[in-house]
Scaffold this active site. Structure first.
Site, PDB file in Angstrom:
ATOM      1  N   GLN A 130      33.334  40.289  42.246  1.00 39.28           N
ATOM      2  CA  GLN A 130      32.973  40.560  40.572  1.00 39.28           C
ATOM      3  C   GLN A 130      32.585  38.678  40.603  1.00 39.28           C
ATOM      4  O   GLN A 130      31.672  39.528  39.117  1.00 39.28           O
ATOM      5  CB  GLN A 130      34.070  41.035  39.700  1.00 39.28           C
ATOM      6  CG  GLN A 130      33.756  42.789  39.750  1.00 39.28           C
ATOM      7  CD  GLN A 130      34.825  43.590  38.993  1.00 39.28           C
ATOM      8  OE1 GLN A 130      36.161  43.363  39.024  1.00 39.28           O
ATOM      9  NE2 GLN A 130      34.080  43.968  38.025  1.00 39.28           N
TER      10      GLN A 130
ATOM     11  N   CYS B 107      33.506  49.335  34.304  1.00 36.40           N
ATOM     12  CA  CYS B 107      33.650  48.691  35.149  1.00 36.40           C
ATOM     13  C   CYS B 107      32.504  47.841  34.683  1.00 36.40           C
ATOM     14  O   CYS B 107      31.708  48.033  34.554  1.00 36.40           O
ATOM     15  CB  CYS B 107      33.342  49.263  36.727  1.00 36.40           C
ATOM     16  SG  CYS B 107      33.156  47.733  37.717  1.00 36.40           S
ATOM     17  N   LEU B 108      33.516  46.248  34.828  1.00 35.09           N
ATOM     18  CA  LEU B 108      32.570  44.529  34.034  1.00 35.09           C
ATOM     19  C   LEU B 108      30.728  44.318  34.838  1.00 35.09           C
ATOM     20  O   LEU B 108      30.082  44.193  34.369  1.00 35.09           O
ATOM     21  CB  LEU B 108      33.269  43.711  34.197  1.00 35.09           C
ATOM     22  CG  LEU B 108      34.738  43.866  33.438  1.00 35.09           C
ATOM     23  CD1 LEU B 108      35.428  42.560  33.327  1.00 35.09           C
ATOM     24  CD2 LEU B 108      34.324  43.498  32.205  1.00 35.09           C
TER      25      LEU B 108
ATOM     26  N   HIS C   6      41.322  50.470  41.252  1.00 35.41           N
ATOM     27  CA  HIS C   6      40.072  50.130  40.654  1.00 35.41           C
ATOM     28  C   HIS C   6      39.222  48.931  41.399  1.00 35.41           C
ATOM     29  O   HIS C   6      38.641  48.232  42.196  1.00 35.41           O
ATOM     30  CB  HIS C   6      39.482  50.156  39.894  1.00 35.41           C
ATOM     31  CG  HIS C   6      38.727  49.895  39.204  1.00 35.41           C
ATOM     32  ND1 HIS C   6      37.425  51.116  38.314  1.00 35.41           N
ATOM     33  CD2 HIS C   6      37.651  48.857  38.797  1.00 35.41           C
ATOM     34  CE1 HIS C   6      36.803  50.610  38.199  1.00 35.41           C
ATOM     35  NE2 HIS C   6      36.196  48.940  38.045  1.00 35.41           N
TER      36      HIS C   6
END
Length: 184
Positions: free
Chosen positions: A50, A96-97, A138
């Site tokens: 991410q 989710c970012l 996650h």
């Protein structure tokens, strides 16, 4: 250091991340930067992909969820491996970012057993359940190249297609800096 969050459509999010060799990366600094990035984006978990790093590392801090069982649940997971998942699958609305503005119910097993190293390279094998297990699952998915949207039905994915395309183009409102793969 606060990194921009890599959003949907970037190939790094769909790639299986690589193990980190001890001594190859300053994992303490990386984890500190990841926590700072995560807090800046109001998240409870953040994985290496991410922030554009295809490394098997993620950080979690469940305290912002204001759940009693998550108080003090702040950890760094390096080279983790989920050994076992069991229990009843249960639904919970996840976000989710890397997919700002989208939330959906995802079913996951209630318990996990995971092997990992912390930022001091201490080895651990622990069991987690409930929301702690879900947060870990996650983030673990991220280092396996899986997004929460991959758990959705074909119909639900088709309904989200245009929103996901807009995210990949950077046409999304986020309260944090993002890196969009198709942004012009």
């Amino acid at each position: 250091m606060i990194y921009p969050i890599v959003v949907y459509g970037d190939p790094v999010l769909k790639k299986k991340a690589e193990d980190i060799e001890k001594g190859s990366v300053d994992v303490k600094q990386l984890a500190e930067d990841m926590f700072e990035t995560m807090y800046n984006a109001s998240g409870v978990g953040l994985a290496g992909p991410q922030i554009g790093k295809a490394m098997r590392i993620f950080v979690v801090d469940g305290e912002p969820m204001d759940e009693e069982k998550l108080q003090g649940f702040k950890k760094v997971f390096i080279n983790p491996e989920i050994i076992e998942e069991d229990g009843e699958e249960w639904a919970f609305e996840e976000g989710c970012l890397s997919i700002p503005g989208i939330r959906a119910e995802v079913f996951r097993p209630e318990r996990i057993r995971i092997h990992y190293f912390d930022e001091e390279w201490n080895e651990h094998e622990e069991e987690f359940d409930g929301l702690a297990a879900r947060i870990i699952q996650h983030e673990y998915d991220h280092i396996e190249g899986i997004l929460f949207t991959d758990h959705l039905s074909g119909l639900k994915k088709r309904l989200l297609k245009s929103k996901l395309t807009n995210i990949s183009k950077g046409n999304v409102k986020a309260d944090y800096r993002i890196s969009a793969p198709l942004k012009k």
